[in-house]
Every structure is written in structure tokens, then in C-alpha cells.
Design an enzyme around this catalytic site. Structure first.
Site, PDB file in Angstrom:
ATOM      1  N   LYS A 194       2.109  12.309  27.459  1.00 30.29           N
ATOM      2  CA  LYS A 194       1.807  11.526  28.712  1.00 30.29           C
ATOM      3  C   LYS A 194       0.359  11.571  28.901  1.00 30.29           C
ATOM      4  O   LYS A 194      -0.137  10.225  29.191  1.00 30.29           O
ATOM      5  CB  LYS A 194       2.681  12.115  29.769  1.00 30.29           C
ATOM      6  CG  LYS A 194       2.813  11.255  30.981  1.00 30.29           C
ATOM      7  CD  LYS A 194       3.725  12.003  32.049  1.00 30.29           C
ATOM      8  CE  LYS A 194       4.123  11.115  33.012  1.00 30.29           C
ATOM      9  NZ  LYS A 194       5.140  11.638  33.910  1.00 30.29           N
ATOM     10  N   GLU A 198     -11.594   8.860  24.330  1.00 34.19           N
ATOM     11  CA  GLU A 198     -12.614   7.609  24.498  1.00 34.19           C
ATOM     12  C   GLU A 198     -12.037   6.496  23.241  1.00 34.19           C
ATOM     13  O   GLU A 198     -12.846   5.657  23.431  1.00 34.19           O
ATOM     14  CB  GLU A 198     -14.039   8.181  23.898  1.00 34.19           C
ATOM     15  CG  GLU A 198     -14.675   8.961  25.191  1.00 34.19           C
ATOM     16  CD  GLU A 198     -15.855   9.637  24.756  1.00 34.19           C
ATOM     17  OE1 GLU A 198     -17.018   9.460  25.410  1.00 34.19           O
ATOM     18  OE2 GLU A 198     -15.780  10.528  23.658  1.00 34.19           O
ATOM     19  N   ILE A 204      -1.025  15.506  19.307  1.00 37.05           N
ATOM     20  CA  ILE A 204      -1.242  15.057  20.378  1.00 37.05           C
ATOM     21  C   ILE A 204      -0.412  16.356  21.230  1.00 37.05           C
ATOM     22  O   ILE A 204       0.581  16.497  20.892  1.00 37.05           O
ATOM     23  CB  ILE A 204      -0.335  13.634  20.943  1.00 37.05           C
ATOM     24  CG1 ILE A 204      -0.677  12.595  19.827  1.00 37.05           C
ATOM     25  CG2 ILE A 204      -0.156  13.417  22.078  1.00 37.05           C
ATOM     26  CD1 ILE A 204      -2.422  12.066  20.087  1.00 37.05           C
ATOM     27  N   LEU A 205      -1.409  16.755  22.233  1.00 33.81           N
ATOM     28  CA  LEU A 205      -0.821  17.977  22.739  1.00 33.81           C
ATOM     29  C   LEU A 205       0.164  17.447  24.159  1.00 33.81           C
ATOM     30  O   LEU A 205       0.862  18.316  24.379  1.00 33.81           O
ATOM     31  CB  LEU A 205      -2.105  18.652  23.470  1.00 33.81           C
ATOM     32  CG  LEU A 205      -3.024  19.045  22.584  1.00 33.81           C
ATOM     33  CD1 LEU A 205      -4.523  19.403  22.992  1.00 33.81           C
ATOM     34  CD2 LEU A 205      -2.576  20.275  21.717  1.00 33.81           C
ATOM     35  N   LYS A 220      -7.593  16.694  17.666  1.00 31.09           N
ATOM     36  CA  LYS A 220      -8.959  15.838  17.805  1.00 31.09           C
ATOM     37  C   LYS A 220      -8.990  15.069  19.073  1.00 31.09           C
ATOM     38  O   LYS A 220      -8.001  15.064  19.991  1.00 31.09           O
ATOM     39  CB  LYS A 220      -9.282  14.652  16.679  1.00 31.09           C
ATOM     40  CG  LYS A 220      -9.114  15.119  15.074  1.00 31.09           C
ATOM     41  CD  LYS A 220      -9.650  14.248  14.249  1.00 31.09           C
ATOM     42  CE  LYS A 220      -8.569  13.555  13.505  1.00 31.09           C
ATOM     43  NZ  LYS A 220      -8.751  12.799  12.290  1.00 31.09           N
ATOM     44  N   GLY A 221     -10.274  14.697  19.403  1.00 32.07           N
ATOM     45  CA  GLY A 221     -10.487  14.009  20.748  1.00 32.07           C
ATOM     46  C   GLY A 221      -9.821  12.648  20.838  1.00 32.07           C
ATOM     47  O   GLY A 221      -9.837  11.968  20.002  1.00 32.07           O
ATOM     48  N   ILE A 235     -11.358  16.371  34.355  1.00 28.41           N
ATOM     49  CA  ILE A 235     -11.841  15.421  35.119  1.00 28.41           C
ATOM     50  C   ILE A 235     -10.866  14.264  35.238  1.00 28.41           C
ATOM     51  O   ILE A 235     -11.356  12.855  35.387  1.00 28.41           O
ATOM     52  CB  ILE A 235     -13.158  14.550  34.248  1.00 28.41           C
ATOM     53  CG1 ILE A 235     -12.717  14.256  33.018  1.00 28.41           C
ATOM     54  CG2 ILE A 235     -14.265  15.660  34.411  1.00 28.41           C
ATOM     55  CD1 ILE A 235     -14.092  13.609  32.300  1.00 28.41           C
TER      56      ILE A 235
END
Lengths: 331, 729
Positions: free
Chosen positions: B620, B692, B616-617, B688-689, B468
Site C-alpha cells: 500500500k 522516486e 516490496i515491503l 531497493k528504493g 516524511i
């Protein structure tokens, strides 16, 4: 959007002839008209495209002023060297409005004729005397943060949204109008717009078929302080909550010229000649500025959501005049 | 794999390709900037007709009749649909079944009540605007959740109490007892909702813009009364979601019904005004905070009782206190939620439901407590970080909360803040600093992916995950490339199609860790398959640049495959680690603002966010999401507010001209620091997410800075100049 006839005018005369007596709209940049047509707030039977008319020049006039063609885009006008040098208030006002893309399309004449941004005017499910005379004013008891504190009536409290027109009024501009009989007349900008009274649907002096052909600026005021102070919710792309356009000159320690105009507070760019007269010939002082602001706001009336505009306008005007006083320019 | 145990192997750290964590450009970025990424409205489906939804012009009551004949007689109009299956509002996120149907019962102004279909979009719109209806309006419209006669509910499961907050307040050395209010928000995604429906026999293909396809497919099938197998949804690119596209929405069901009736593809797109009034809003909130602290500033009691709103029959209630449960300690606790039933646009998930507004008000209250106790706001936070979850006997998984606060303070220059408000002035501007904590719950969801290692050594990743705008295409490509030792351009990632294995979808910040884990697991399986060919253990296998290296010998991957393709499916499921540890992401916000001493206008001068969200994948895309959250924080702090008409409740500022999201000039230099972290409990990729986290608390840092600058304590968002003016000289 309702279907409509599209006609492209090649001459001013053709434009006024085609439009006269009909439910017609001229289209130039279309930055406001198209939105209104999509929402069916406006449903002209005929749209007359005036983009080919020869009204795209900024010319020096014999009296030392400028004649700005009605089709001059806002971005071109704001960037014009003569405007930036002698009518800085106008350049600043233009650049404080809309966005770069809109300013490229929007024209001088169209900017003067843009419609209010009252929420209810744009919503065909809501009563609105300006859109559908006699249905009532939804803003009066509704959301009215954007609305007028001066010059409104119980039939309509919408504001005029233009920044450009506020600056032009401080410069004492006149509007050049082509009549349907082929003659041209000039109307001072301060007389061009109507107050809503009982007929908020009528916003200006244009008769059916008449076309704005130019705006005239008088010769520049020498050594003047010029400012356009626009107060708004976000830093760009927002209409003025209040704005103050000022063109002042100080000679021998007193105001020798005062041109003031206010936006975001009234159904038209607001000018109060008494306020200007109070300041003219006087020695600048904070006390004087506050008196002038109080006079300006004597009959101001809030409607709940816009009550804050009264103290805000006072503070803004005093700040602008204080800056004007500090600018000096005494010869 | 069910996530029942922490995965301490941290396998991604052992890999050799060097893609994970790198700030790589989006793999589909060139398509987007060149206008060739196909968004829902852009599918060139042959012979489309166009539908426009008709809006209820009243807030409550019944449609008695619709005058179809007049509109059907208009040029180009093909149909007027008022089917009982039309939706009155979108499905809530993960609903997995049809939302409320029956558009003839009107519960809010702006509700879709019919669809007009025509040969052209313009014809359909004019038809929709011309449709005349007879209705019976009920005058008892409920608008204000705080009205004395408002109907409210207090669901038992949303009330929590521990100890005695009232007594803690009485015995406290310092207290705060204040009410904060946040207005409704719109998701304001750039791409308006759109659906193109096309039937072949009894098979429906829907090109749409949705966030969670496996749920959306079931919701659409259920709405239409058909089997899920008859529905295929394609959402290759989604122009922003922010919660607004979680559930199937009125345009999809209307397009499908019309297409079936007309035997022809039908495209239904919402106007910006319709996105405002017929898609989810974030509920307004009234949040009552009571904070009790001892003489050292340590919390002894904390009460957070909120009032939110929704339509009658909607189960969603903005989970305002979600993070209040665990951010700070305090023995005595009360967290409550009440829901008022109103006739206003449906409330649902918008940009970090719960924490975006809940952490924000909590952080305003903490700022007030710091002042009451005479303690630096940063110190107060550090003092109150609990050792364990303060309500359940469980530990936190990874949590670099303290480090985020400290590192942020140092990087921002927090020590330069003047404790007394109104001390710093630059010309007409009053300058101040504020800070806030950030926190957001972490969730793992079931997700499935198929990965194919083709005979030519290239890789195909397939899952019905959506992108998205967040970077799903890119991070899934990175994970597969890393695990299988191939460069980015040798991996093709296919998303956004329900014909592909079912993913978690995008929402709740869980997309990257959930769908990323499924791709990771499929790749682990493929590595095992390669190990069998090489007769080695996975730990001994290095895959890099198309080479398989075992025991210092290099094998060309293509040769190794010998013309064969390998395939594996990875499935991740949440397990016991979702229960036996507290999983959340944390961070800290710092803001410097300038408040105009004449006009009360506020401009943010700089902002820093420090975030810890596991691995962190992609530095950027992660950073960009944090920027986005912080920018929405500026909007929430200063300008964003759904204005409802006080009589009929309709949203009056229904476009982006009058609903003020921040524009470029409102956004100053933003800095983001991403802390290096691995969360072994969260997922097998230790991520993790993060999507948000950036908005949670951001607005509080700005509003706390306004107080520090000017002495204006604004407790009703947004902090527009009219609320600041009374505090100025």
C-alpha cells in the site's frame, strides 16, 4: 500585517458611515483581503466587518429578474434553482472558479471586488503602479502570461480575475450601491469597472465608504443558449487564460439576442457592443463568427508571454458561437 | 554488516508472521487524520517567541547597514538578528557541514538576510516587512543559463565519453538530434519549513522538519560553531520532503541563534513564498540528445549533454545523465554536464534529482527515434535493453525492465495505439497514447537501529530515521514484527530523534532499504539470542504470534524471556555490491491523453505504471509513492514551472495558486503494477528504493501521448496549451 481597527457593522448605514473618508476595507468572506493584508499589499487602518448585514438573500424582482444580495456566498448562488434554470451561465462560471472551500466563504460583492492575480502586484519588492502608483509596471517587460491583451495601458496590464463577473456581464447585470448619503444607485456592470489608463490604482466606480449591496439580473432570456467556456492551465483551481460567457437566442434562423463577455484578457470583464451588434439579426455562420472574433481582437496587443491569448480567444469564441448556432432553439 | 556479498538467504521469505509485503495501513495514520501527529510547528514549547526571516529585495550585492532601531521600537519586537552565522540557503543533501554562511553577501533575490523576533508571529512578520536596509546592488545579475555571457563550468568528473558518437551519427541509418528543456521546479511539500529552538544551558533542542537527522545535526552544530553533542533534533513527523528538507536550512540556524540571544524558545516558520524562494529549486535543464541507430533500430550511439545552473560556490549540479549511463545500450556514448553560475534561488535535490528530468527527455528522444525508424516505441525500448552495463564491465543486479515494458503494454492495451498522430477524435478532443521507460539508480546508505524485545513480549524499534509521509513507521514495524513473530500492535517504532541510533535518513529513495536492513539485522541478532536460549539454529526457529516454535514444540515468548529484556543493534553499510554490480530500479509508464482541438488544453485520461524495485515491503505505501510520482509526472508534463523575472531572476509564481501542481481534477484513474522481485545484491532484505521511481520518465509518457494525439511535438516543458496551439488546425 499591520495592526488595524476592527469594527463590526450592524446596519448598512453604519458600515458606510464608519468607512467613509478613511483608509478602510469592508470584509465579508475575506478570501482575498486577508492574503493581501498578510503580504502588506493592503494595509487598511480600519476593517469593517459586514457579515452581519442583511444582504444574504436572492429575491425575485418586479421585472422578473433576480436581486442577489452582496453577501450571498458563491456556492449558494451557484446552487440556487432559479439561477441554475434561468441563468445557467452564472452557475457554471461560479463553479469553474476557486475551490469548494473558497466558494463557501467568498461572497457576491467580494467576488466583484477581488484584486488582480498579477504576480508583481503581490510582491512588495517589485514596482507596481496599481499597488504603488508611479513606481512602474513590472509585468510589461516581465512575466506576463496571465496578463491583458485588450484594454490595458502602459501603466498596467493586469487582468481582472473574476469568472462570476464575466457571466454577470453577459447577463447584463447591474450593481446596486449604497452611497454614504443613504441613497442607493444602480450602475450597469459594464460601467462599474474602470480601465487602468494612467490610474490603475482605481479599479471601479465606488467612492470612499460606498458599499455594494446587491447585483441585479434582468429577466431571463427565453430559450437561450448559455455557456461559460473557461480555458486554463489546469482543470480546476486556476484563473482563466481566456474565458467566454455567452447568452444567445436564435429566432427564425438569426440571432435575436447576443450577450457576450470575456474574461482573462482585460483589466475588467470585457464586453464589446460592436461585436454583439455584428452578430445580432445575422444568420449564424463560421465566417460570421470569425469576422466577429477578428473585430473583437482588432486592437489586441500581446506582451510576449501572453501573445498566445490572441489566437486562443479567437478559437474559443468561434467554438462557443458554433455551439450556440447548433443549439438552435428556433421557435 | 557491510553489503559485500549478495544475501541469497532471503530470510524474510522464511518468516511466519505474514506482515511483509502486505498492504497494511500506516501505523500512524489515525494520528495524522485526527490532527494529533505533532509536526514541527505544533510542539507546544512554553514561552515561545516568533521569528520571521527578512528577504533580500535585490539579486546581487552587499548589505551595507540595517536600521534595527526603527523595528526594535515596534510593539512586541524583541530582536533583530543579522548574525554572520545566518545561512543564505539550505545545506545540500548529506553535506554534513554548514552550507555557505554570511547573509550580508546577497547572491539571489529572496535570500534571507536577517531575522526579526517578536512576541507574536504577526508582530514578527510586520517587523520583517518593515525592516529597512541600505545596500549596494551589483547590476551584473546572471539569470539565463543560455545567455551568451553566462559563466559556465564543466567539471571533469561529470563528463563521460566512450567511442565516437559523431561518427556513429554519420553512419547511422536513423538519427535524432534535438534539444529539450525543462524548467525549474519547486518541491512543493505541503508542510512549510519550521524550526523551534530551545536551549538549556549549552544544550540545544531543535524541533524541526528535516529528512536526514544525523547529517542535519552536524550541519546545525557546524553552522552554530558548537559540538554535535550539544544538538538534539526532533522530527517525529514531516509533512513531505521531496528533497526540500534534506539539509539544515536558514530557519533552523536563525531560530537557534535567536533563542540563545533571547534566552527563550524561538519558533521560525517559512511562509509559502519563502519556501519557494529560499529553499532549493530544481535547476532548469537544457538537454541535447543525439541518438544514432542502425537499420534495425538498435542504438549505435548516444549523446546526452546537459546544461544546468546553480549559485556560485554550490557543488550540487542536477545529475541529468545519471540513468542515461545504463538504461540503453549503444557502443559510442557521450554524457556531459555543464553548470551555469546564476543569481537565482539555490538549486538542489528535488523529487528524483537527475532521472526525473533526464529520463524524461531521453524518453522523448526515444519516441522521436521510434518514429524516425518506423518502429513501435515499445519495440524500440525492448530492442535496446543492454545485456550488461553498457559502460562498465559489470552485470545488473535484479532487473525486470523487459517484463515491466511487456506486462505494462498488455495491461494498458498498447496495441490499440494508432502509429500515425491525430487519428483518434472524440468530439472536440484528440486522443493519443504514449509510453516511456522508468529507471532510477539504487543506493544503500549506512544505517543503525536498536531493537528491544521486552520481557512482556512487545518490541521497541529505535532509530533516528524519518517518516516524511512515505511509510517508514509502518515498514519498520512490519520488519520487526515479521522477524520476531509479533503482531503489528505489539511493536512500537520510535523515529525522528537524534538521541536514537543514527539512520540513513529519507532521501534518494534509500530510506526503506537502508533503515529496514538495520532493523532486520538487529532482529536477526535477537533471533540468535533466542536460539541460544532454546539451543537451536536460527533456521530452525519459527516465531509467530508471540510463540517460539522449535522442533514442533511451542514456547511462549514471555515465558522464554523469563522477565529479561533482550536488545540488539543492527548496522548496515554499503559494501562491494555497490561497485561490482549495477543496481537500479526499472519500470514503464503508459499514458492516454486528450488534447482539446480548439484550445490545446491537455487532460490525462488514464495512466499505468509498472515498477520493479526489489522486494516490496508494504504494497500500500509503495503503491501510494508510485501514485505520487506519477502525479508529479503529470505536473511536470503539463503545468509545473518556476517563472523567474527576466531582470532580477526572482521567482514570480511563489505560491500554490500560481505554481501549478496537479489538483484532483487533473489526475485520472492511475494504475500501478508492482512486480514481484528480490534483489540479493541491494540489501539483506532484498529491497531497493521505490520512492522516486514513479516520477522518472512519467512526464515523457504524457508528452509522447500529446504527440500521438495531436501531432504537437513539445520539447520545452511544461506542455502548456500555448505550445500546442500552433500545431492545431
Amino acid at each position: 500585517m499591520k495592526s488595524f481597527d476592527y469594527q463590526r457593522a450592524e446596519t448598512v448605514e453604519q458600515a458606510t458611515t464608519v468607512a467613509a473618508g478613511k483608509n478602510a476595507s469592508f470584509i465579508a468572506g475575506g478570501t482575498n483581503l486577508l492574503d493581501l493584508m498578510k503580504l502588506e499589499v493592503l494595509s487598511p487602518d480600519v476593517v469593517v466587518d459586514i457579515n452581519r448585514l442583511d444582504l444574504n438573500a436572492i429575491e425575485q424582482t418586479d421585472d422578473g429578474g433576480l436581486r442577489i444580495g452582496a453577501l450571498v456566498p458563491n456556492s449558494k448562488l451557484a446552487a440556487d434553482a432559479r439561477v441554475r434554470q434561468h441563468y445557467a451561465v452564472l452557475s457554471r462560471a461560479l463553479l469553474s472558479g476557486a475551490s469548494g472551500q473558497l466558494r463557501n466563504k467568498a461572497t457576491t460583492g467580494g467576488n466583484l471586488l477581488q484584486r488582480t492575480r498579477c504576480y508583481y502586484f503581490y510582491d512588495t519588492a517589485s514596482p507596481c503602479n496599481k499597488r504603488s502608483p508611479g513606481t512602474g509596471c513590472s509585468a510589461l517587460q516581465g512575466q506576463n502570461r496571465l496578463h491583458a491583451i485588450i484594454g490595458a495601458s502602459e501603466h498596467c496590464i493586469a487582468t481582472h480575475p473574476s469568472d462570476m463577473a464575466v457571466a454577470m456581464q453577459a447577463l447584463r447585470a447591474t450593481v446596486e450601491i449604497e452611497q454614504t448619503d443613504g441613497h442607493r444607485r444602480q450602475v450597469p456592470l459594464q460601467d462599474f469597472y474602470c480601465l487602468p489608463g494612467t490610474t490603475p490604482q482605481r479599479e471601479n466606480q465606488l467612492e470612499s465608504g460606498e458599499l455594494i449591496t446587491a447585483v441585479h439580473l434582468p429577466a431571463p432570456v427565453e430559450d437561450s443558449y448559455q455557456a461559460y467556456r473557461k480555458v486554463r492551465d489546469r482543470a480546476s483551481y486556476a484563473f482563466a487564460l481566456t474565458s467566454v460567457a455567452a447568452v444567445t437566442q436564435i429566432r427564425s434562423g438569426t440571432f435575436s439576442h447576443v450577450g457576450l463577455s470575456f474574461g482573462g484578457i482585460a483589466p475588467r470583464p470585457w464586453r464589446d457592443t460592436e461585436v454583439e451588434a455584428m452578430l445580432l439579426g445575422q444568420t449564424p455562420s463560421r465566417q460570421l463568427f470569425e469576422k466577429a472574433a477578428d473585430r473583437l481582437l482588432e486592437e489586441a496587443q500581446g506582451h510576449g508571454g501572453n501573445d498566445f491569448k490572441i489566437p486562443l480567444l479567437k478559437r474559443t469564441l468561434v467554438a462557443v458561437l458554433s455551439e450556440a448556432a447548433n443549439f438552435g432553439g428556433d421557435a | 554488516m557491510s553489503m559485500d556479498e549478495p544475501d541469497t538467504r532471503r530470510r524474510l521469505d522464511d518468516m511466519a508472521q505474514g506482515l511483509i509485503g502486505k498492504p497494511l495501513d500506516r501505523t500512524e495514520g489515525h494520528l495524522k487524520v485526527s490532527g494529533t501527529a505533532t509536526y514541527a510547528h505544533e510542539w507546544a514549547v512554553a514561552d515561545q517567541a516568533y521569528g520571521v526571516l527578512v528577504r533580500a529585495p535585490f539579486a546581487k550585492g552587499k548589505i551595507l547597514s540595517i536600521d534595527k532601531a526603527a523595528v526594535l521600537a515596534m510593539d512586541g519586537v524583541l530582536a533583530v538578528i543579522d548574525d554572520d552565522r545566518l545561512l543564505r540557503n539550505p545545506a545540500q543533501g548529506t553535506a554534513n557541514e554548514a552550507p555557505v554562511q554570511g547573509a550580508k553577501d546577497v547572491v539571489y533575490l529572496g535570500q534571507p538576510i536577517a531575522l526579526v523576533v517578536a512576541e507574536s508571529f504577526e508582530g514578527a512578520r510586520h517587523g520583517a516587512q518593515s525592516l529597512s536596509i541600505e545596500y549596494d546592488a551589483d547590476e551584473s545579475v546572471a539569470i539565463d543559463p543560455e545567455a551568451s555571457d553566462a559563466q559556465t563550468e564543466k567539471p571533469d568528473e561529470k563528463q563521460f565519453s566512450q567511442g565516437d558518437v559523431d561518427q556513429a551519427m554519420q553512419e547511422a541509418a536513423f538519427t535524432v538530434d534535438q534539444v529539450y528543456r525543462t524548467p525549474g521546479h519547486n518541491s512543493a511539500a505541503m508542510e512549510p519549513h519550521c524550526a523551534i529552538a530551545q536551549w538549556e544551558e549549552n544544550q540545544l533542542t531543535l524541533y524541526g522538519s528535516y529528512q536526514m537527522l544525523k547529517y542535519n545535526r552536524n550541519e546545525l552544530a557546524d553552522s552554530l560553531g558548537i559540538d554535535a553533542e550539544q544538538v538534539r533534533i526532533i522530527s517525529r513527523y514531516v509533512g513531505g520532503g521531496f528533497g526540500s528538507k534534506l539539509g539544515i536550512a536558514p530557519e533552523a540556524v536563525a531560530a537557534a541563534i535567536a533563542a540563545k540571544e533571547l534566552q527563550r524558545a524561538v519558533c521560525v516558520t517559512l511562509s509559502r513564498q519563502q519556501v519557494f524562494e529560499a529553499v532549493m529549486r530544481r535547476s532548469e535543464t537544457r538537454q541535447h540528445f543525439q541518438l544514432a541507430a542502425d537499420k534495425d533500430g538498435v542504438l549505435t550511439g548516444l549523446s546526452h549533454v546537459s546544461l544546468v545552473s546553480n549559485l556560485p560556490d554550490e557543488t550540487f549540479a542536477e545529475p541529468v545523465g545519471q540513468a542515461t549511463h545504463f538504461i540503453y545500450g549503444g557502443e559510442n556514448r557521450r554524457i556531459g554536464l555543464e553548470v551555469a553560475r546564476l543569481n537565482k534561488t539555490c538549486a538542489g535535490s528535488v523529487r528524483a534529482p537527475g532521472e526525473a528530468v533526464g529520463v524524461t527527455a531521453l524518453e522523448n528522444a526515444m519516441d522521436e527515434l521510434a518514429e524516425a525508424a518506423g518502429i513501435d516505441p515499445l519495440e524500440l525500448r525492448l530492442l535496446n535493453i543492454p545485456e550488461k552495463d553498457p559502460e562498465q564491465d559489470v552485470s545488473f543486479s535484479s532487473r525486470k525492465f523487459r517484463q515491466a515494458l511487456k506486462q505494462g503494454a498488455e495491461a494498458f492495451g498498447w496495441e490499440k495505439r494508432q502509429p500515425v498522430p491525430g487519428q483518434v477524435r472524440e468530439g472536440e478532443w484528440l486522443i493519443g497514447m504514449g509510453m516511456a521507460s522508468a529507471a532510477r539508480v539504487n543506493v544503500l546508505m549506512q544505517s543503525e537501529a536498536k531493537v528491544t524485545l521486552s520481557a512482556d513480549g512487545s518490541v521497541i524499534v529505535e532509530t533516528d530515521m524519518t517518516d516524511i509521509g512515505t511509510g517508514s513507521y509502518t515498514i519498520l514495524t512490519q520488519i520487526a514484527g515479521e522477524m520476531l513473530g509479533v503482531p503489528m500492535n505489539r511493536v512500537e517504532t520510535r523515529l525522528g530523534d537524534t538521541d536514537l541510533p543514527s539512520a540513513s535518513g529519507s532521501g534518494g529513495s534509500w530510506g526503506a532499504s537502508s533503515s529496514g536492513s538495520s532493523v532486520f539485522l538487529a532482529c536477526e541478532d535477537l533471533r540468535e539470542q533466542l536460539c541460544r536460549k532454546l539451543d537451536c539454529q536460527s533456521a530452525d526457529l519459527t516465531l509467530k504470534d508471540g510463540q517460539a516454535i522449535v522442533r514442533n514444540r511451542s514456547h511462549d515468548l514471555v515465558e522464554l524471556l523469563g522477565g529479561e529484556s533482550l536488545q540488539a543493534v543492527g548496522i548496515i553499510e554499503p559494501g562491494e555490491t555497490s561497485e561490482n554490480v549495477r543496481q537500479a530500479t526499472f519500470g514503464a509508464h503508459f499514458a492516454e491523453v486528450a488534447v482539446n482541438a480548439t484550445t490545446g488544453e491537455t487532460r490525462v485520461q488514464r495512466m499505468l505504471g509498472v515498477f520493479s524495485a526489489g522486494r516490496i515491503l508494504n504494497e500500500k505505501t509503495a503503491r501510494s509513492q508510485c501514485y505520487g510520482g506519477m502525479i508529479f509526472g503529470i505536473g511536470m508534463a503539463l503545468t509545473e514551472e518556476l517563472l523567474h523575472d527576466p531582470r532580477d531572476g526572482h521567482i514570480v509564481n511563489r505560491d500554490l495558486g500560481e505554481y501549478h501542481v496537479p489538483v484532483n481534477l487533473d489526475v485520472p484513474q492511475l494504475d500501478v503494477i508492482l512486480l514481484d522481485e528480490r534483489d540479493d545484491h541491494a540489501s539483506p532484505i532484498q529491497a531497493k528504493g521505490i520512492g522516486e521511481l514513479g516520477i522518472c520518465g512519467a512526464a515523457a509518457a504524457v508528452v509522447n501521448a500529446i504527440y500521438n494525439a495531436s501531432g504537437a511535438r513539445v520539447r520545452e516543458y511544461p506542455a502548456t496549451l500555448d505550445k500546442i496551439l500552433p500545431y492545431l488546425d
